[in-house]
Design a protein around this motif. Structure first.
Motif, PDB file in Angstrom:
ATOM      1  N   LEU B 269       0.803  -1.147  -0.079  1.00  0.00           N
ATOM      2  CA  LEU B 269       0.006   0.130   0.055  1.00  0.00           C
ATOM      3  C   LEU B 269       1.047   1.294   0.059  1.00  0.00           C
ATOM      4  N   ASP B 270       0.298   2.204  -0.439  1.00  0.00           N
ATOM      5  CA  ASP B 270       1.006   3.544  -0.700  1.00  0.00           C
ATOM      6  C   ASP B 270       0.957   4.028   0.713  1.00  0.00           C
ATOM      7  N   ARG B 271       2.328   4.239   1.594  1.00  0.00           N
ATOM      8  CA  ARG B 271       2.459   4.738   2.949  1.00  0.00           C
ATOM      9  C   ARG B 271       2.379   5.997   3.000  1.00  0.00           C
ATOM     10  N   ASP B 272       2.461   7.035   1.881  1.00  0.00           N
ATOM     11  CA  ASP B 272       2.353   8.451   2.048  1.00  0.00           C
ATOM     12  C   ASP B 272       1.052   8.906   2.235  1.00  0.00           C
ATOM     13  N   ARG B 273      -0.206   8.037   1.687  1.00  0.00           N
ATOM     14  CA  ARG B 273      -1.471   8.782   1.567  1.00  0.00           C
ATOM     15  C   ARG B 273      -2.611   7.995   2.341  1.00  0.00           C
ATOM     16  N   ALA B 274      -3.614   8.420   2.460  1.00  0.00           N
ATOM     17  CA  ALA B 274      -4.888   8.021   2.941  1.00  0.00           C
ATOM     18  C   ALA B 274      -5.604   7.015   1.906  1.00  0.00           C
ATOM     19  N   LEU B 275      -6.049   6.078   2.321  1.00  0.00           N
ATOM     20  CA  LEU B 275      -6.733   5.045   1.159  1.00  0.00           C
ATOM     21  C   LEU B 275      -8.186   5.112   1.319  1.00  0.00           C
ATOM     22  N   LEU B 276      -8.857   5.115   0.163  1.00  0.00           N
ATOM     23  CA  LEU B 276     -10.291   4.964   0.084  1.00  0.00           C
ATOM     24  C   LEU B 276     -10.429   3.785  -0.795  1.00  0.00           C
ATOM     25  N   LEU B 277     -11.378   2.733  -0.350  1.00  0.00           N
ATOM     26  CA  LEU B 277     -11.593   1.493  -0.894  1.00  0.00           C
ATOM     27  C   LEU B 277     -13.168   1.550  -0.920  1.00  0.00           C
ATOM     28  N   VAL B 278     -13.517   1.378  -2.465  1.00  0.00           N
ATOM     29  CA  VAL B 278     -14.930   1.558  -2.680  1.00  0.00           C
ATOM     30  C   VAL B 278     -15.278   0.330  -3.687  1.00  0.00           C
ATOM     31  N   GLN B 279     -16.339  -0.429  -3.484  1.00  0.00           N
ATOM     32  CA  GLN B 279     -16.725  -1.657  -4.382  1.00  0.00           C
ATOM     33  C   GLN B 279     -18.270  -1.234  -5.010  1.00  0.00           C
ATOM     34  N   SER B 280     -18.225  -1.623  -5.891  1.00  0.00           N
ATOM     35  CA  SER B 280     -19.656  -1.712  -6.678  1.00  0.00           C
ATOM     36  C   SER B 280     -20.018  -3.334  -7.056  1.00  0.00           C
ATOM     37  N   ASP B 281     -21.114  -3.757  -6.607  1.00  0.00           N
ATOM     38  CA  ASP B 281     -21.772  -4.900  -6.855  1.00  0.00           C
ATOM     39  C   ASP B 281     -23.014  -4.774  -7.724  1.00  0.00           C
ATOM     40  N   ALA B 282     -23.033  -3.807  -8.682  1.00  0.00           N
ATOM     41  CA  ALA B 282     -24.130  -3.521  -9.577  1.00  0.00           C
ATOM     42  C   ALA B 282     -24.111  -4.449 -10.456  1.00  0.00           C
ATOM     43  N   PRO B 283     -25.059  -4.761 -10.989  1.00  0.00           N
ATOM     44  CA  PRO B 283     -25.270  -5.774 -12.217  1.00  0.00           C
ATOM     45  C   PRO B 283     -24.404  -5.267 -13.234  1.00  0.00           C
ATOM     46  N   GLU B 284     -24.087  -6.293 -14.168  1.00  0.00           N
ATOM     47  CA  GLU B 284     -23.261  -5.797 -15.494  1.00  0.00           C
ATOM     48  C   GLU B 284     -24.313  -4.973 -16.127  1.00  0.00           C
ATOM     49  N   GLY B 285     -23.691  -3.991 -16.681  1.00  0.00           N
ATOM     50  CA  GLY B 285     -24.751  -3.013 -17.481  1.00  0.00           C
ATOM     51  C   GLY B 285     -24.779  -1.959 -16.820  1.00  0.00           C
ATOM     52  N   ALA B 286     -24.957  -1.984 -15.397  1.00  0.00           N
ATOM     53  CA  ALA B 286     -24.878  -0.738 -14.598  1.00  0.00           C
ATOM     54  C   ALA B 286     -23.503  -0.636 -13.794  1.00  0.00           C
ATOM     55  N   ARG B 287     -22.778  -1.575 -13.887  1.00  0.00           N
ATOM     56  CA  ARG B 287     -21.479  -1.724 -13.230  1.00  0.00           C
ATOM     57  C   ARG B 287     -20.433  -0.501 -13.602  1.00  0.00           C
ATOM     58  N   GLU B 288     -20.491  -0.377 -14.912  1.00  0.00           N
ATOM     59  CA  GLU B 288     -19.292   0.416 -15.683  1.00  0.00           C
ATOM     60  C   GLU B 288     -19.959   2.017 -15.041  1.00  0.00           C
ATOM     61  N   GLY B 289     -21.041   2.209 -15.249  1.00  0.00           N
ATOM     62  CA  GLY B 289     -21.452   3.776 -15.178  1.00  0.00           C
ATOM     63  C   GLY B 289     -21.409   4.032 -13.537  1.00  0.00           C
ATOM     64  N   GLU B 290     -21.501   3.169 -12.727  1.00  0.00           N
ATOM     65  CA  GLU B 290     -21.290   3.430 -11.286  1.00  0.00           C
ATOM     66  C   GLU B 290     -19.838   3.369 -10.860  1.00  0.00           C
ATOM     67  N   MET B 291     -19.351   2.610 -11.444  1.00  0.00           N
ATOM     68  CA  MET B 291     -17.446   2.770 -11.240  1.00  0.00           C
ATOM     69  C   MET B 291     -17.068   4.080 -11.655  1.00  0.00           C
ATOM     70  N   ALA B 292     -17.863   4.460 -12.951  1.00  0.00           N
ATOM     71  CA  ALA B 292     -17.170   5.967 -13.442  1.00  0.00           C
ATOM     72  C   ALA B 292     -17.802   7.019 -12.588  1.00  0.00           C
ATOM     73  N   VAL B 293     -18.957   7.048 -11.927  1.00  0.00           N
ATOM     74  CA  VAL B 293     -19.313   8.046 -10.958  1.00  0.00           C
ATOM     75  C   VAL B 293     -18.460   8.109  -9.767  1.00  0.00           C
ATOM     76  N   ILE B 294     -18.120   6.819  -9.310  1.00  0.00           N
ATOM     77  CA  ILE B 294     -17.148   6.789  -8.174  1.00  0.00           C
ATOM     78  C   ILE B 294     -15.703   7.323  -8.327  1.00  0.00           C
ATOM     79  N   GLU B 295     -15.339   6.845  -9.487  1.00  0.00           N
ATOM     80  CA  GLU B 295     -14.010   7.391  -9.966  1.00  0.00           C
ATOM     81  C   GLU B 295     -13.925   8.721 -10.009  1.00  0.00           C
ATOM     82  N   LYS B 296     -15.054   9.367 -10.761  1.00  0.00           N
ATOM     83  CA  LYS B 296     -15.004  10.808 -10.920  1.00  0.00           C
ATOM     84  C   LYS B 296     -15.066  11.683  -9.471  1.00  0.00           C
ATOM     85  N   ALA B 297     -15.837  11.274  -8.639  1.00  0.00           N
ATOM     86  CA  ALA B 297     -15.913  11.684  -7.359  1.00  0.00           C
ATOM     87  C   ALA B 297     -14.567  11.671  -6.611  1.00  0.00           C
TER      88      ALA B 297
END
Lengths: 460, 460
Positions: B269-297
């Motif tokens: 792990l990167d010892r120099d920074r705080a770590l945020l761990l996010v998971q999405s279990d959205a069904p295929e089709g919705a998964r990509e969009g949800e991950m994109a929203v999380i990444e943008k945030a």
């Protein structure tokens, strides 16, 4: 001037003009809820509270005079939970309707008189959703929803009212105003009093504000309508699909209900069969697979016809037909409405027993169900002008409660015990749990002035 | 022979051989839970119940002698809820571990000593899932989960223990065994006593069986790991994504926590920074969009680095790092563990205040959080051999509780009040709600023998 009328004059003087209703004509509308309890009394006054302080003043007044208090939301309750008590006080929350949305905390802060539909609308303006949706959602109040822990059509996937209550302001039996919970999502500090007040039907306190959890807006659903020769076959389909998917709506109407709805408002439903209405709000990609599982469960259970639409408006018209079941039955004559539930695998057995009760007692029992939850609403129809018909209907009503208890289920899944099912509660809960209910009631309302006779027997 | 030892002899005689432990060596393991409460006493006996009847016998014995009872699951509690009382009785449920799955009703019928992980495993064999997942899920018991209304990592999307409890068998303070609820999903018959017992930390009764709702198996999740220069920036990302999507996991580790985990078990792990761990279990089709929203945030909040994987095993290794946070802190020295929570939008403010407390008091405060729920676990590190360090740590602990209360939040989101946070409860709840807690406690346990000193002060 009697003692009671002197007391009422004191109440009128202690609140702003127009808050306290005392004339028989204005009190008439505060006597009953939709259960139309024939034993409802004539209250001495109704306080139309405009603030928590008004509720506190009214409760303190009632406590000091030992006068019973019946709290009341929109009056759409179906168990007589808001039946007025002779010479008692009604506290109506109908004027407390403020709704505030906190989109960042994803919650709604709502006064008890606000309609469920208006909370949904306010949430939708922020792309959010308040899921609980009793059939009466357009005209029932959040206070009543909290008091009964109301369910609805989407509960099968999204849970019931208690799952969305994060905080409550409550006026206690002695007039104190307390706050439980808040906007935080997780909170285990102290006993779960918040959850205890939800579903307490006004017997422990009067809710003056609720903080409700909101979730992201629901996707537009796809809808499947299947028809079955028997209601039992439809119930079999429900059990089968429930093992595999989480549909967002699973509603069942038996053939007589379909016919009542068609009589009430012709919608082209198949009058010869029971109807199962299932929706999926799964995201694109998962949607097709979920609908296929649902369709297969229906066909395997012997569906005569299966129709699928992805058009939300078309789907909504079938949901509307389902929501008309109760108004349609009301239009068809006098009725006794049940709310019995069992574990889902026993649903086919329960609907079969309900049919049998109708046959045995020689009364028409129509049945609509939140089938995915195992929660059914048998409706016993009768001729109120005919004593024999009335007696047979009452016997059928009792038989259905007994059937639910014998199947290990509940006499009320979402409407509450109120006054109409109070006498059946001991048979379901047994003496120990009844005594525990009474102990909690006595601890929070030692004087016994809060909605006496609802849920538990009033003190003699 | 003293009175107490005569009484213990009576208890031993009334239960099968091997059920009652009385030797100091065997009692040692029943004195404390993970909170390592220094005030834990030495019990007079421990009943290792093998059936509800054993629990009844033990409670009746305790009631007749006025001896306090501390119920105990796996002993992984973090608030001293299971600290033994000097000369009191411990009732351990560790031997009651039966798990039965009813796949048709989609529920698990579980004895209280069964581990959370074993319920998950048993459910998985039927393609079903029991969501609540405390970090300790592999070694904590369902009885303890029910007693504390335990949360965990997936709560942000799937709710906490109370949301899954359909039924409970409970031994009351007088030894009676009652059943609340059952397999039915919706049930509003009587007061919500079922929900009242959940989270009551053994102060109202002892759970001997739980019926737990199961749901269809979760989809394998995608995982996003983002690093941030400040924990506050990570918290900002959490608030932003929470308005738009329902991630299935949103966990935050500050930089000191990342370093403790790396020291404990190097994972790159990167010892120099705080770590945020996010998971999405959205069904295929919705998964990509949800991950994109999380990444943008994350990127909008200033993430230094963002890594996404759709490989469940790789994602699980990051979750494992998160689960190691508490063991890693324990390995690093003496600690005081907190469980404070606030409404999600105030999370950045709370983490900033926690950092400030550490600086002000001159102690190391590391922080890990179920961030999506606004529930944080600050850990105050100290040198137990140093009185000044210990005093500063205790002051910091109190400061953090105060900060949560000032922000309108809670002193415990999921661990329970136990004995360690009992003195802070009145400041959070206020006198009226405290009195209400006490009234309910007194109503259900008039003698005050059930876990006295947990949640509420023991009678003096």
């Amino acid at each position: 001037m009697t003692d009671r009328s002197a007391a009422v004059a004191e109440l009128v003087a202690s609140l702003p003009e127009g808050v306290v209703a005392t004339s028989p004509e204005s009190l008439e509308k505060y006597r009953m809820d939709w259960a139309k309890d024939p034993d409802a009394g004539m209250p001495c006054a109704a306080v139309r509270a405009q603030s928590p302080e008004h509720v506190q003043v009214a409760v303190r007044w009632a406590a000091s005079h030992g006068i019973p208090v019946v709290p009341r939301g929109a009056g759409t309750g179906l168990s007589g939970g808001a039946s007025a008590i002779d010479a008692g006080l009604v506290i109506s929350l109908e004027r407390m309707t403020t709704i505030e949305i906190d989109p960042a905390a994803r919650c709604a802060i709502v006064e008890p008189g606000a309609f469920n539909a208006d909370v949904k609308k306010a949430a939708a303006e922020h792309g959010l959703w308040y899921p609980p949706d009793p059939s009466s959602f357009e005209i029932c109040s959040i206070g009543g929803n909290v008091a009964t822990n109301a369910g609805g059509l989407c509960c099968v996937k999204y849970g019931v009212t208690t799952d969305y209550v994060l905080g409550l302001d409550v006026v206690l039996a002695d007039g104190r105003l307390i706050t439980l919970g808040g906007k935080q999502i997780k909170d285990v500090a102290g006993l779960s009093l918040l959850k205890l007040f939800v579903g307490s039907e006004g017997t422990l306190g009067i809710v003056t504000r609720a903080t409700l959890r909101l979730v992201p807006a629901q996707l537009a659903p796809s809808t499947l309508v299947a028809t079955f020769d028997s209601v039992r076959a439809a119930a079999d389909a429900v059990v089968a699909m429930g093992r595999l998917v989480r549909a967002s709506m699973v509603e069942l109407m038996d053939k007589p209900t379909v016919n009542q709805v068609e009589d009430f408002q012709p919608m082209g439903l198949d009058r010869d069969r029971a109807l199962l209405l299932v929706q999926s709000d799964a995201p694109e990609g998962a949607r097709e697979g979920e609908m296929a599982v649902i369709e297969k469960a229906c066909r395997d259970a012997g569906a005569a016809d299966v129709f699928v639409t992805h058009d939300p408006a078309e789907g909504a018209s079938f949901v509307q037909a389902r929501r008309l079941a109760f108004p349609a039955a009301e239009a068809a004559g006098a009725l006794l409405l049940e709310d019995v539930g069992v574990e889902v695998p026993l649903l086919p057995e329960l609907v079969a027993r309900i049919e049998q009760v109708g046959a045995d007692r020689g009364v028409d029992v129509v049945c609509v169900a939140h089938a995915g939850d195992g929660n059914t609403h048998p409706i016993v129809m009768y001729d109120a002008a005919n004593a024999d018909s009335t007696a047979r209907a009452r016997a059928a009503f009792e038989d259905i409660l007994t059937a639910a208890i014998e199947l290990g289920g509940t006499i009320t899944g979402e409407h509450g015990v109120g006054r109409l099912k109070r006498d059946a509660l001991p048979a379901m809960l047994g003496p120990d749990v009844m005594e525990l209910n009474q102990r909690v009631k006595d601890a929070l309302d030692p004087q016994g002035i809060l909605n006496p006779g609802a849920v538990l027997a009033a003190r003699s």
